[in-house]
Write an enzyme that holds these catalytic residues in place. Structure first.
Site, mmCIF file in Angstrom:
data_model
loop_
_atom_site.group_PDB
_atom_site.id
_atom_site.type_symbol
_atom_site.label_atom_id
_atom_site.label_comp_id
_atom_site.label_asym_id
_atom_site.label_seq_id
_atom_site.Cartn_x
_atom_site.Cartn_y
_atom_site.Cartn_z
ATOM 1 N N LYS A 75 -16.879 -7.162 5.965
ATOM 2 C CA LYS A 75 -15.902 -7.973 6.693
ATOM 3 C C LYS A 75 -15.729 -7.422 8.112
ATOM 4 O O LYS A 75 -15.819 -6.226 8.330
ATOM 5 C CB LYS A 75 -14.527 -7.920 6.009
ATOM 6 C CG LYS A 75 -14.546 -8.217 4.538
ATOM 7 C CD LYS A 75 -13.162 -7.921 3.965
ATOM 8 C CE LYS A 75 -13.232 -7.448 2.524
ATOM 9 N NZ LYS A 75 -12.003 -6.799 2.069
ATOM 10 N N HIS A 80 0.846 -1.205 0.000
ATOM 11 C CA HIS A 80 0.000 0.000 0.000
ATOM 12 C C HIS A 80 0.879 1.253 0.000
ATOM 13 O O HIS A 80 0.634 2.189 -0.744
ATOM 14 C CB HIS A 80 -0.880 0.051 1.258
ATOM 15 C CG HIS A 80 -1.952 -0.996 1.326
ATOM 16 N ND1 HIS A 80 -2.157 -1.788 2.432
ATOM 17 C CD2 HIS A 80 -2.894 -1.367 0.432
ATOM 18 C CE1 HIS A 80 -3.174 -2.594 2.220
ATOM 19 N NE2 HIS A 80 -3.640 -2.375 1.006
ATOM 20 N N SER A 137 -3.048 -7.813 2.728
ATOM 21 C CA SER A 137 -3.365 -7.634 4.150
ATOM 22 C C SER A 137 -3.805 -8.962 4.755
ATOM 23 O O SER A 137 -3.501 -9.263 5.911
ATOM 24 C CB SER A 137 -4.488 -6.615 4.322
ATOM 25 O OG SER A 137 -4.076 -5.361 3.873
ATOM 26 N N ARG A 185 -1.713 -6.050 -8.558
ATOM 27 C CA ARG A 185 -0.485 -6.792 -8.275
ATOM 28 C C ARG A 185 -0.264 -7.852 -9.341
ATOM 29 O O ARG A 185 0.737 -7.877 -10.037
ATOM 30 C CB ARG A 185 -0.557 -7.454 -6.897
ATOM 31 C CG ARG A 185 -0.536 -6.478 -5.748
ATOM 32 C CD ARG A 185 -1.072 -7.080 -4.497
ATOM 33 N NE ARG A 185 -2.463 -7.502 -4.677
ATOM 34 C CZ ARG A 185 -3.236 -7.985 -3.722
ATOM 35 N NH1 ARG A 185 -2.745 -8.158 -2.513
ATOM 36 N NH2 ARG A 185 -4.486 -8.308 -3.967
HETATM 37 O O1 PNS Z 1 -9.097 -2.872 0.018
HETATM 38 P P1 PNS Z 1 -10.376 -3.381 -0.580
HETATM 39 O O2 PNS Z 1 -11.190 -4.095 0.483
HETATM 40 O O3 PNS Z 1 -10.143 -4.221 -1.804
HETATM 41 O O4 PNS Z 1 -11.213 -2.077 -1.049
HETATM 42 C C1 PNS Z 1 -12.491 -2.201 -1.635
HETATM 43 C C2 PNS Z 1 -13.163 -0.830 -1.824
HETATM 44 C C3 PNS Z 1 -13.178 -0.036 -0.538
HETATM 45 C C4 PNS Z 1 -12.394 -0.045 -2.866
HETATM 46 C C5 PNS Z 1 -14.613 -1.077 -2.353
HETATM 47 O O5 PNS Z 1 -15.240 -2.016 -1.538
HETATM 48 C C6 PNS Z 1 -15.469 0.188 -2.406
HETATM 49 O O6 PNS Z 1 -15.207 1.110 -3.143
HETATM 50 N N1 PNS Z 1 -16.551 0.213 -1.601
HETATM 51 C C7 PNS Z 1 -17.476 1.330 -1.527
HETATM 52 C C8 PNS Z 1 -18.871 0.933 -1.986
HETATM 53 C C9 PNS Z 1 -19.071 1.178 -3.473
HETATM 54 O O7 PNS Z 1 -18.906 2.281 -3.966
HETATM 55 N N2 PNS Z 1 -19.465 0.101 -4.206
HETATM 56 C C10 PNS Z 1 -19.771 0.174 -5.630
HETATM 57 C C11 PNS Z 1 -18.565 0.138 -6.526
HETATM 58 S S1 PNS Z 1 -17.679 -1.354 -6.482
#
Ligand code: PNS
Length: 176
Positions: free
Chosen positions: A43, A19, A130, A92
């Site tokens: 989660k 990150h 993570s 990645r």
């Molecule tokens: O680190 P992660 O868990 O892969 O991040 C995921 C994240 C936070 C980028 C994603 O879950 C997110 O953007 N959530 C917000 C809800 C949203 O906008 N959902 C619709 C688009 S996918």
């Protein structure tokens, strides 16, 4: 050149060197980079929101155009509120691509003006996640090179306090 504000959203549970590598790369190409922690993920996180925020703030203080924030609800609405034009995400390996493409295209459907920019972390972090870091910490293996020292320390404290809590729970069950 336009001054672009980008959001780097994620769970950051916990922050890894991968990150940080991406944040450094993002800080070089964007005028303002907002690293934002998703508040209400489905989660159950290992670290609370304030713990994750504290680690991110400490580890990103060296980049003056990087801010730490948190959000809930739709990312596209949050980006509007922040006046951001781009979303930064890391890819990645090819295995990340499908999930990332799905998110990027969903966000594009919801907000066509918001661009997703993918960057690759250094090759040495291409296997790092993570989830793996949490597993390694729980099993007591060394975390050197995977996470910053501060995160390593917090992980150890968390694992030790979980073990103490489990022992205390076992003792109180036996007494009953
Ligand atoms: O680190 P992660 O868990 O892969 O991040 C995921 C994240 C936070 C980028 C994603 O879950 C997110 O953007 N959530 C917000 C809800 C949203 O906008 N959902 C619709 C688009 S996918």
């Amino acid at each position: 050149m336009k001054k672009i504000t980008a959001i780097y959203p994620g769970s950051f549970d916990p922050l890894t060197n991968g990150h940080l590598d991406l944040i450094e790369r993002g800080s070089k190409i964007f005028h303002r980079l907002i690293v934002s922690i998703l508040k209400n993920s489905e989660k159950q996180p290992l670290f609370s929101l304030s713990e994750r925020r504290e680690m991110l703030v400490a580890m990103t203080a060296r980049w003056k155009n990087v801010e730490v924030d948190s959000f809930d609800g739709l990312l596209v609405d949050y980006a509007d509120r922040k006046g951001a034009q781009a979303v930064l995400r890391g890819i990645r390996a090819i295995s990340d691509y499908e999930y990332e493409l799905q998110m990027a295209l969903t966000n594009r459907k919801l907000r066509p003006s918001l661009e997703t920019v993918f960057m690759m972390p250094a090759g040495r972090y291409s296997y790092l996640s993570s989830k793996l870091v949490r597993e390694i910490a729980t099993l007591g293996a060394p975390l050197e090179g995977l996470v910053p020292r501060l995160v390593e320390q917090r992980l150890r404290e968390k694992v030790d306090s979980d073990i103490r809590e489990r022992r205390a729970a076992r003792r109180s069950r036996k007494r009953r």
